[in-house]
Design an enzyme around this catalytic site. Structure first.
Site, short mmCIF file in Angstrom:
data_model
loop_
_atom_site.label_atom_id
_atom_site.label_comp_id
_atom_site.label_asym_id
_atom_site.label_seq_id
_atom_site.Cartn_x
_atom_site.Cartn_y
_atom_site.Cartn_z
N ASN A 132 0.67 -1.19 -0.26
CA ASN A 132 0.08 -0.04 -0.03
C ASN A 132 0.84 1.29 0.18
O ASN A 132 0.74 2.20 -0.74
CB ASN A 132 -1.02 0.11 1.08
CG ASN A 132 -1.98 -0.87 1.02
OD1 ASN A 132 -2.45 -1.17 -0.08
ND2 ASN A 132 -2.58 -1.41 2.24
N GLU A 238 -8.05 0.26 6.05
CA GLU A 238 -7.72 1.44 5.48
C GLU A 238 -6.28 0.84 4.40
O GLU A 238 -5.41 0.29 4.99
CB GLU A 238 -7.22 2.20 6.35
CG GLU A 238 -8.40 2.90 7.17
CD GLU A 238 -9.57 3.48 6.22
OE1 GLU A 238 -9.33 3.74 5.20
OE2 GLU A 238 -10.58 3.78 7.04
N CYS A 239 -6.12 1.56 3.52
CA CYS A 239 -4.94 1.37 2.65
C CYS A 239 -3.97 2.31 2.73
O CYS A 239 -2.69 2.26 2.50
CB CYS A 239 -5.29 1.25 0.98
SG CYS A 239 -5.78 3.04 0.51
N GLY A 240 -4.26 3.39 3.84
CA GLY A 240 -3.31 4.13 3.99
C GLY A 240 -3.41 5.60 3.68
O GLY A 240 -2.69 6.66 4.22
N LEU A 241 -4.12 5.81 2.42
CA LEU A 241 -4.44 7.08 1.86
C LEU A 241 -5.03 7.94 2.95
O LEU A 241 -4.73 9.10 2.79
CB LEU A 241 -5.24 7.05 0.62
CG LEU A 241 -4.72 6.37 -0.67
CD1 LEU A 241 -5.74 6.20 -1.64
CD2 LEU A 241 -3.24 7.19 -0.92
#
EC number: 1.8.4.8
Length: 244
Positions: A132, A238-241
């Protein structure tokens, strides 16, 4: 509160900044999504973008914002592993709404990543986080810098996952104002808006998907599953964005 004053929030200490953000979030909580967008367009710094995954219900925020700012840059982070249906949906909506689409990708191609690291998504939470970071976080950070972004619209909603329950309408991340106009919308309200405005949903919605990301970390929504369990093998949402 004037636009000039809001723009200078970043010059204040943390306590004063948080107090003002609390006041603004209370104000925004009493607004409709349309009013939040109008307020943000008028009061927040004018180098503005919106991000879109072009996922299952992404058409809603796209439609709400482009009605008021048709030329707003729409940032897409392309991992190289999106579903074919997603790429087709992106082309369809870009042509239909004449979107000012801005696509950003990792500096390392997907094939090169697999040659160098293997299939990171099969390597547990650490592999997923690394994947990610390379494919989503780094390209998004580059986009924010490249476009000199001051204000970022995003379509997160509190009912999408536990990790989003406490999100505010307005926050400041690394000096950038982030506004979530449909944060309090329910799934039913999303469906009603799509129907009332004759808007398109992602092609995979009718194939049992409630959320769509990359092909290798997205599952169909099965009975008894939470929406957040359809992504990243249920290890995370969450993907981190949109994490701090």
């Amino acid at each position: 509160m004037s636009k000039f004053y809001i723009e200078n929030i970043n010059l204040l200490n943390s306590e004063k900044k948080n107090n003002i953000l609390s006041e603004l979030n209370l104000l925004l909580s009493n607004y409709s999504a349309e009013e939040r967008i109008s307020w943000a367009l008028s009061h927040l710094p004018h180098t503005q973008i919106m991000s879109s995954s072009f996922g299952i219900q992404s058409t809603v925020l796209l439609h709400l914002i482009i009605k008021k700012k048709p030329d707003i840059p729409v940032v897409l982070i392309d991992t190289g592993y999106l579903f074919p249906e997603t790429y087709n949906f992106i082309d369809f909506l870009t042509n239909k709404f004449h979107l000012n689409l801005k696509v950003f990708r990792s500096t390392i191609s997907s094939a090169w990543q697999e040659a160098r690291y293997g299939k990171l998504w099969e390597k547990g939470i650490e592999g997923i986080d690394f994947y990610n970071n390379i494919n989503k976080v780094q390209p998004m950070n580059f986009a924010l810098n490249e476009l000199s972004v001051q204000t970022w619209f995003a379509g997160l909603r509190r009912d999408q996952s536990k990790s989003r329950n406490l999100l505010p309408y307005l926050s400041i991340k690394k000096g950038i104002f982030k506004i979530l106009p449909i944060l309090d919308w329910s799934k039913d309200k999303i469906k009603d808006y799509l129907k009332e405005n004759n808007l398109d949903t992602h092609p995979l919605y009718n194939n049992g998907y409630s959320s769509v990301g990359d092909t290798h970390t997205t599952k169909k929504h099965m009975p008894g599953m939470l929406e957040e369990e359809t992504r990243f093998f249920g290890l995370k949402r969450e993907c981190g964005l949109h994490e701090n």
